[in-house]
Design a protein around this motif. Structure first.
Motif, PDB file in Angstrom:
ATOM      1  N   GLN A 176       4.338  18.367   2.935  1.00 53.30           N
ATOM      2  CA  GLN A 176       2.982  18.388   2.244  1.00 53.30           C
ATOM      3  C   GLN A 176       2.760  17.015   1.716  1.00 53.30           C
ATOM      4  OE1 GLN A 176       0.555  20.581   2.689  1.00 53.30           O
ATOM      5  NE2 GLN A 176      -0.635  19.077   1.444  1.00 53.30           N
ATOM      6  N   SER A 177       3.903  16.541   0.723  1.00 52.60           N
ATOM      7  CA  SER A 177       3.712  15.225   0.249  1.00 52.60           C
ATOM      8  C   SER A 177       3.840  14.260   1.007  1.00 52.60           C
ATOM      9  CB  SER A 177       4.916  15.381  -1.031  1.00 52.60           C
ATOM     10  OG  SER A 177       6.130  14.936  -0.253  1.00 52.60           O
ATOM     11  N   ARG A 178       4.483  14.264   2.187  1.00 52.77           N
ATOM     12  CA  ARG A 178       4.167  13.360   3.334  1.00 52.77           C
ATOM     13  C   ARG A 178       2.816  13.128   3.509  1.00 52.77           C
ATOM     14  NH1 ARG A 178       3.657  13.793   8.759  1.00 52.77           N
ATOM     15  NH2 ARG A 178       4.270  11.840   9.961  1.00 52.77           N
ATOM     16  N   GLU A 179       2.314  14.419   4.087  1.00 53.36           N
ATOM     17  CA  GLU A 179       0.760  13.917   4.406  1.00 53.36           C
ATOM     18  C   GLU A 179      -0.164  13.637   3.455  1.00 53.36           C
ATOM     19  OE1 GLU A 179      -2.842  17.199   6.240  1.00 53.36           O
ATOM     20  OE2 GLU A 179      -0.760  18.156   5.562  1.00 53.36           O
ATOM     21  N   GLU A 180       0.069  14.072   2.214  1.00 51.36           N
ATOM     22  CA  GLU A 180      -0.869  13.393   1.228  1.00 51.36           C
ATOM     23  C   GLU A 180      -0.557  11.955   0.732  1.00 51.36           C
ATOM     24  OE1 GLU A 180       0.441  16.069  -2.224  1.00 51.36           O
ATOM     25  OE2 GLU A 180      -0.765  17.932  -1.354  1.00 51.36           O
ATOM     26  N   THR A 181       0.735  11.641   1.075  1.00 53.93           N
ATOM     27  CA  THR A 181       1.081  10.147   0.606  1.00 53.93           C
ATOM     28  C   THR A 181       0.360   9.267   1.891  1.00 53.93           C
ATOM     29  OG1 THR A 181       3.022  10.796  -0.314  1.00 53.93           O
ATOM     30  CG2 THR A 181       2.881   8.696   0.421  1.00 53.93           C
ATOM     31  N   ARG A 182       0.474   9.950   3.054  1.00 48.05           N
ATOM     32  CA  ARG A 182       0.010   9.061   4.145  1.00 48.05           C
ATOM     33  C   ARG A 182      -1.597   8.996   4.075  1.00 48.05           C
ATOM     34  NH1 ARG A 182       2.946   7.724   8.401  1.00 48.05           N
ATOM     35  NH2 ARG A 182       1.304   8.560   9.968  1.00 48.05           N
ATOM     36  N   ASN A 183      -2.068  10.106   3.794  1.00 48.82           N
ATOM     37  CA  ASN A 183      -3.425  10.254   3.781  1.00 48.82           C
ATOM     38  C   ASN A 183      -4.071   9.246   2.665  1.00 48.82           C
ATOM     39  OD1 ASN A 183      -3.767  11.876   5.903  1.00 48.82           O
ATOM     40  ND2 ASN A 183      -3.801  13.705   4.487  1.00 48.82           N
ATOM     41  N   ALA A 184      -3.183   9.144   1.486  1.00 41.40           N
ATOM     42  CA  ALA A 184      -3.499   8.414   0.397  1.00 41.40           C
ATOM     43  C   ALA A 184      -3.664   6.857   0.830  1.00 41.40           C
ATOM     44  CB  ALA A 184      -2.694   8.564  -0.740  1.00 41.40           C
ATOM     45  N   ALA A 185      -2.796   6.315   1.580  1.00 43.75           N
ATOM     46  CA  ALA A 185      -2.827   5.120   2.061  1.00 43.75           C
ATOM     47  C   ALA A 185      -4.046   4.842   2.906  1.00 43.75           C
ATOM     48  CB  ALA A 185      -1.585   4.916   3.057  1.00 43.75           C
ATOM     49  N   TRP A 186      -4.624   5.741   3.574  1.00 47.81           N
ATOM     50  CA  TRP A 186      -5.907   5.519   4.443  1.00 47.81           C
ATOM     51  C   TRP A 186      -7.081   5.186   3.456  1.00 47.81           C
ATOM     52  CZ3 TRP A 186      -5.930   3.612   9.169  1.00 47.81           C
ATOM     53  CH2 TRP A 186      -4.941   3.898   9.875  1.00 47.81           C
ATOM     54  N   ARG A 187      -7.068   5.895   2.057  1.00 48.45           N
ATOM     55  CA  ARG A 187      -8.047   5.687   1.409  1.00 48.45           C
ATOM     56  C   ARG A 187      -8.022   4.353   0.429  1.00 48.45           C
ATOM     57  NH1 ARG A 187      -6.936  11.097   0.827  1.00 48.45           N
ATOM     58  NH2 ARG A 187      -5.614  10.975  -1.199  1.00 48.45           N
ATOM     59  N   TYR A 236       0.773  -1.279  -0.192  1.00 41.67           N
ATOM     60  CA  TYR A 236      -0.002  -0.104  -0.202  1.00 41.67           C
ATOM     61  C   TYR A 236       0.737   1.363   0.047  1.00 41.67           C
ATOM     62  CZ  TYR A 236      -3.680  -3.292   1.386  1.00 41.67           C
ATOM     63  OH  TYR A 236      -4.654  -4.257   1.148  1.00 41.67           O
ATOM     64  N   ARG A 237       2.172   1.181   0.347  1.00 42.02           N
ATOM     65  CA  ARG A 237       3.183   2.132   0.441  1.00 42.02           C
ATOM     66  C   ARG A 237       4.055   2.310  -0.842  1.00 42.02           C
ATOM     67  NH1 ARG A 237       3.002   5.013   5.386  1.00 42.02           N
ATOM     68  NH2 ARG A 237       4.218   6.624   4.136  1.00 42.02           N
ATOM     69  N   GLN A 238       3.936   1.608  -1.541  1.00 41.03           N
ATOM     70  CA  GLN A 238       5.056   1.617  -2.682  1.00 41.03           C
ATOM     71  C   GLN A 238       4.635   2.339  -3.893  1.00 41.03           C
ATOM     72  OE1 GLN A 238       7.641   0.257  -2.260  1.00 41.03           O
ATOM     73  NE2 GLN A 238       7.516  -1.604  -1.007  1.00 41.03           N
TER      74      GLN A 238
END
Length: 139
Positions: free
Chosen positions: A96-107, A65-67
């Motif tokens: 900012q990209s850290r936040e976006e990437t981490r939030n995307a994993a939750w979706r 999910y994080r690749q």
């Protein structure tokens, strides 16, 4: 003699020191040189004793999910030093990209399930943001 003098001088500045010998999780990417600029997040998890295999099994599924954005740099666990310690290293362009990437994993369907099974294994967690030196192969 020069080295002994250096050690003596260094000991006056050193308040504490910890060492660990780490091994890489087999399912994680091998850390490779990266173009930059990037920031790095080092996440450290101290696990309950006896839970390393369960942690590894869950993360072997969760890492997919994080690749997507190539943010996964490396995953390591302690062999000598404080045991049942896991380190995950992630690369991001900025906070900012850290936040976006981490939030995307939750979706992504399934990510929440992997988190659900690993959270009870954790005693403490820590996150550090690091900026690479110019000499680092990880930029």
């Amino acid at each position: 003699q020069e080295y002994l003098d250096f050690r003596k001088e260094r000991s006056r500045m050193l308040l504490s020191r910890r060492n660990q010998l780490l091994l890489e999780f087999s399912f994680w990417n091998e850390p490779l040189p990266r173009p930059g600029p990037n920031i790095y997040e080092l996440r450290t998890y101290k696990l309950k004793p006896g839970t390393m295999i369960e942690w590894g099994n869950n993360w072997a599924r969760a890492i997919k999910y994080r690749q997507e954005n190539q943010e996964a740099v490396g995953g390591f666990f302690s062999q000598i030093g404080e045991l049942y310690v896991v380190h995950h290293l992630w690369a991001y362009k900025d906070l900012q990209s850290r936040e976006e990437t981490r939030n995307a994993a939750w979706r992504k369907r399934g990510w929440d399930e992997n988190v659900y099974y690993t959270v009870p294994l954790i005693r403490t967690m820590e996150s550090r943001i690091m900026i690479p030196l110019k000499i680092s192969p990880l930029q």
